[in-house]
Design an enzyme around this catalytic site. Structure first.
Site, mmCIF file in Angstrom:
data_model
loop_
_atom_site.group_PDB
_atom_site.id
_atom_site.type_symbol
_atom_site.label_atom_id
_atom_site.label_comp_id
_atom_site.label_asym_id
_atom_site.label_seq_id
_atom_site.Cartn_x
_atom_site.Cartn_y
_atom_site.Cartn_z
ATOM 1 N N ASN A 57 32.733 -21.236 -7.107
ATOM 2 C CA ASN A 57 30.999 -21.482 -8.466
ATOM 3 C C ASN A 57 30.524 -22.575 -7.475
ATOM 4 O O ASN A 57 29.503 -23.215 -8.123
ATOM 5 C CB ASN A 57 31.771 -21.262 -9.671
ATOM 6 C CG ASN A 57 33.126 -21.817 -9.725
ATOM 7 O OD1 ASN A 57 33.821 -22.345 -8.612
ATOM 8 N ND2 ASN A 57 33.098 -22.725 -10.944
ATOM 9 N N ALA A 58 31.826 -23.997 -7.060
ATOM 10 C CA ALA A 58 31.697 -24.930 -6.886
ATOM 11 C C ALA A 58 30.139 -25.150 -5.452
ATOM 12 O O ALA A 58 30.560 -24.265 -4.607
ATOM 13 C CB ALA A 58 32.755 -26.005 -6.137
ATOM 14 N N GLY A 59 29.736 -25.952 -5.146
ATOM 15 C CA GLY A 59 28.836 -25.830 -3.906
ATOM 16 C C GLY A 59 28.517 -27.624 -3.534
ATOM 17 O O GLY A 59 27.781 -28.498 -4.171
ATOM 18 N N HIS A 60 29.344 -28.286 -2.407
ATOM 19 C CA HIS A 60 29.053 -29.094 -2.286
ATOM 20 C C HIS A 60 29.056 -29.258 -1.456
ATOM 21 O O HIS A 60 28.641 -28.589 -0.041
ATOM 22 C CB HIS A 60 30.693 -29.837 -2.268
ATOM 23 C CG HIS A 60 31.870 -29.971 -3.743
ATOM 24 N ND1 HIS A 60 32.442 -29.807 -3.941
ATOM 25 C CD2 HIS A 60 31.777 -29.055 -4.542
ATOM 26 C CE1 HIS A 60 33.288 -29.974 -4.794
ATOM 27 N NE2 HIS A 60 31.903 -29.709 -5.742
ATOM 28 N N GLY A 96 28.190 -31.411 -13.761
ATOM 29 C CA GLY A 96 28.630 -30.997 -12.295
ATOM 30 C C GLY A 96 27.440 -31.505 -12.004
ATOM 31 O O GLY A 96 26.282 -32.447 -11.985
ATOM 32 N N ASP A 97 27.605 -31.133 -9.862
ATOM 33 C CA ASP A 97 26.335 -31.299 -8.619
ATOM 34 C C ASP A 97 26.073 -32.984 -8.603
ATOM 35 O O ASP A 97 25.114 -33.211 -8.709
ATOM 36 C CB ASP A 97 25.180 -30.852 -8.976
ATOM 37 C CG ASP A 97 25.488 -29.883 -9.323
ATOM 38 O OD1 ASP A 97 26.236 -28.922 -8.391
ATOM 39 O OD2 ASP A 97 24.943 -28.598 -10.314
ATOM 40 N N GLU A 98 26.666 -33.400 -9.063
ATOM 41 C CA GLU A 98 26.600 -35.400 -9.476
ATOM 42 C C GLU A 98 26.770 -35.742 -8.010
ATOM 43 O O GLU A 98 26.820 -36.958 -7.805
ATOM 44 C CB GLU A 98 27.994 -35.992 -10.319
ATOM 45 C CG GLU A 98 28.041 -35.445 -11.042
ATOM 46 C CD GLU A 98 29.016 -34.092 -11.914
ATOM 47 O OE1 GLU A 98 29.261 -33.959 -10.509
ATOM 48 O OE2 GLU A 98 29.440 -33.552 -12.949
ATOM 49 N N GLY A 99 27.198 -34.763 -6.775
ATOM 50 C CA GLY A 99 26.942 -35.476 -5.537
ATOM 51 C C GLY A 99 28.673 -35.926 -4.994
ATOM 52 O O GLY A 99 29.148 -37.042 -3.861
ATOM 53 N N LYS A 100 30.006 -34.896 -5.636
ATOM 54 C CA LYS A 100 31.405 -35.274 -5.150
ATOM 55 C C LYS A 100 31.594 -34.984 -4.205
ATOM 56 O O LYS A 100 32.313 -35.279 -3.297
ATOM 57 C CB LYS A 100 31.641 -34.340 -6.039
ATOM 58 C CG LYS A 100 31.973 -34.403 -7.589
ATOM 59 C CD LYS A 100 32.694 -33.481 -8.478
ATOM 60 C CE LYS A 100 31.725 -31.877 -8.912
ATOM 61 N NZ LYS A 100 30.474 -32.128 -9.290
ATOM 62 N N ARG A 119 19.522 -22.112 -8.553
ATOM 63 C CA ARG A 119 18.517 -21.835 -9.623
ATOM 64 C C ARG A 119 18.234 -23.391 -9.380
ATOM 65 O O ARG A 119 18.991 -24.372 -9.117
ATOM 66 C CB ARG A 119 19.611 -21.963 -10.624
ATOM 67 C CG ARG A 119 19.604 -20.166 -11.486
ATOM 68 C CD ARG A 119 20.924 -19.864 -12.395
ATOM 69 N NE ARG A 119 21.783 -20.770 -11.909
ATOM 70 C CZ ARG A 119 23.043 -20.306 -12.553
ATOM 71 N NH1 ARG A 119 23.340 -20.380 -13.921
ATOM 72 N NH2 ARG A 119 24.782 -21.144 -12.696
ATOM 73 N N PRO A 120 17.232 -23.816 -10.438
ATOM 74 C CA PRO A 120 16.230 -25.373 -10.730
ATOM 75 C C PRO A 120 17.371 -25.976 -11.929
ATOM 76 O O PRO A 120 17.499 -24.521 -12.533
ATOM 77 C CB PRO A 120 14.957 -25.261 -11.154
ATOM 78 C CG PRO A 120 14.910 -23.295 -10.963
ATOM 79 C CD PRO A 120 16.162 -22.722 -11.005
ATOM 80 N N GLY A 139 21.063 -41.836 -0.476
ATOM 81 C CA GLY A 139 20.237 -40.996 -0.106
ATOM 82 C C GLY A 139 21.918 -39.512 0.516
ATOM 83 O O GLY A 139 23.020 -40.126 0.090
ATOM 84 N N GLN A 197 32.586 -28.899 -10.201
ATOM 85 C CA GLN A 197 32.140 -28.709 -11.553
ATOM 86 C C GLN A 197 32.192 -30.415 -12.063
ATOM 87 O O GLN A 197 32.003 -31.461 -11.351
ATOM 88 C CB GLN A 197 32.846 -28.150 -12.484
ATOM 89 C CG GLN A 197 32.191 -26.743 -11.903
ATOM 90 C CD GLN A 197 33.664 -25.886 -10.795
ATOM 91 O OE1 GLN A 197 34.516 -25.604 -11.189
ATOM 92 N NE2 GLN A 197 32.768 -25.167 -9.860
#
Ligand code: GDP
Ligand code: IMO
Ligand code: MG
Length: 426
Positions: A38-41, A12-16, A300-301, A412, A221
């Site tokens: 739960n997703a954060g895009h 997850g958090d790959e930059g989708k 969260r870090p 970027g 995710q």
């Protein structure tokens, strides 16, 4: 026919969100097929930053039809907040559609998620995702359509469900139960508010594909968080993998033309579970600082480590990846040497395939190759030729190790910081 599934190739958090927004310029329709809030895009446009949780990352284009498919679990309160937040910033949300079949995240799901995580220690986002999917499979959940109709049958089922949940709250967790009437009023009010967006989304997406429109399925995710194919039990409760796009939208697999895997140029993970290439040293801190690796949803870090191509090859296999999007290459700018994991060492044995058991994964030591870094700022590069030779060699090595071409390279967070190697929507 042009329907692309975009999936996270790691945890997850790959930059989708960024890649979806970039491709959405050419897409007619962007569809979320699983997950929930739960997703954060994150999408950055000029000086503006948008954090999307339930709404597809195509929403910034007013002409694009944005669909929340049946596989997405909908927290109506959060969705209303998200719609209102976008509208306040001048974003038109009239092209949003929500499946009548989407399961609803109820307030009790979120509380149970918090309470259960104290025992399971998965480190969930506490957004009620697991309990909502569990109720769906157990056939005791409620769909958007059930609530909208709001008939006697729904009210009876709802009361019975609150009675059941209240017994769990009181007997297992020694907590007060939920007020049935109050919750009923709340969800009926929210459903009424969202009524205008509800639709038979399977039909809408099918029709778009049949009319030759460009459709993008936006995964949330990532592959290793898949309930069946991820690092169980440290996973989410849905199917982020490409196969999930069919189940989560009601579209047959023969309608999909390409599968794009989004992978960071290194690896991160939020929450608990094994992570072979994790760096618990200053190098991990450099990745976290430069990459701003803090959760979009929970703050969260994120745990950080080197790129793991055992994982990427697994993602190629599980998703049938036809293309890669490599993101955050710029985050590696300062390293004099960069490591890539190519295999695992497990009890003296060399493993080249991702193990299907986390007990094994937990004991795996990464086998690295080392590549020279480029040690210059690449954030303004707009073509592959503008990248320094060592950055190009890094990308070429990933392509060689995975057997998949990098169609996109991101340098970027902004839209223009995107290098297109081969166009995906033709
Ligand atoms: P998602 O969940 O896969 O959409 O990813 P997130 O939005 O949670 O996390 C990715 C983060 O990296 C966001 O803050 C993006 O703005 C940022 N980002 C995306 N691509 C790049 C990139 O190529 N370089 C840098 N430096 N940041 C990026
Ligand atoms: P995006 O779409 C990264 C992780 C949580 C936890 C596990 C289960 O932004 O890539 P859940 O709340 O789903 O039951 O939590 O999954 N997780 C994510 N990690 N990115 C995400 O979404 C995630 N969604 C869930 O941290 O470890
Ligand atoms: Mg995210």
């Amino acid at each position: 026919m042009s329907a692309i599934v975009l999936v996270g190739a790691q945890w997850g958090d790959e930059g989708k969100g960024k890649i979806t927004d970039f491709l959405a310029e050419k897409a007619n329709c962007v569809v979320r097929y699983q997950g929930g809030s739960n997703a954060g895009h994150t999408v950055e446009v000029s000086q503006e930053k948008f954090m999307l949780h339930l709404i597809p990352s195509g929403i910034l284009y007013p002409e694009t039809l944005c669909v929340i498919g049946n596989g997405v679990v909908v927290d109506m309160g959060k969705l209303i907040e998200e719609i209102d937040g976008l509208q306040k910033r001048g974003i038109d949300t009239s092209n949003l559609r929500i499946s009548l079949r989407s399961p609803v995240v109820m307030p009790y799901h979120k509380r149970i998620d918090e309470l259960e995580d104290r025992y399971t220690r998965i480190g969930t986002t506490k957004r009620g995702i697991g309990p909502t999917y569990a109720d769906k499979i157990n056939r005791i959940g409620f769909r958007m359509g059930d609530i909208l109709t709001g008939g006697e049958c729904f009210r009876e089922r709802f009361k019975a469900q609150i009675e059941y949940k209240n017994r769990i709250m009181e007997e297992i967790y020694q907590e007060d139960g939920f007020d049935c009437q109050q919750m009923l009023n709340e969800v009926l009010g929210q459903a009424e508010h969202l009524k205008k967006y509800l639709a038979d989304t399977s039909y809408l997406v099918y029709t778009a594909i049949k009319e030759g429109k460009k459709v993008l399925f936006e995964g949330a995710q990532g592959t290793l968080l898949d309930i069946d194919h991820g690092t169980y039990p440290y996973v989410t409760s849905s199917h982020p993998i490409a196969g999930g796009a069919c189940v989560g939208t009601g579209i047959g697999p023969t309608n999909i033309s390409k599968v794009l895997g989004v992978a960071k140029a290194y690896t991160t993970r939020v929450g608990e579970g094994p992570f072979p290439t994790e760096l618990n040293d200053f190098q991990g801190e450099i990745l976290r600082d430069k990459g701003q690796e803090y959760g979009t949803t929970t703050g969260r870090p994120r745990r950080c480590g080197w790129l793991d191509t055992v994982i990427l090859r697994y993602a190629v296999r599980i998703n049938g990846l036809t293309d890669l999007a490599i993101t955050k290459l710029d985050v590696l700018d300062s390293f004099s040497t960069i490591k890539i994991c190519v295999a695992y060492r497990y009890k003296g044995q060399l493993l080249t395939e991702f193990p299907d058991n986390i007990a094994i994964l937990d004991d795996c030591e990464p086998e690295y190759i080392e590549l020279p870094g480029w040690q210059e700022d690449i954030s303004a590069a707009s073509s592959i030729e503008e990248l320094p030779p060592n950055a190009r060699a890094y990308v070429a090595k990933i392509e060689e190790l995975t057997g998949v071409k990098a169609a996109i390279i991101a340098v970027g967070p902004k839209r223009k910081q995107t290098i297109v190697n081969s166009p995906l929507f033709t």
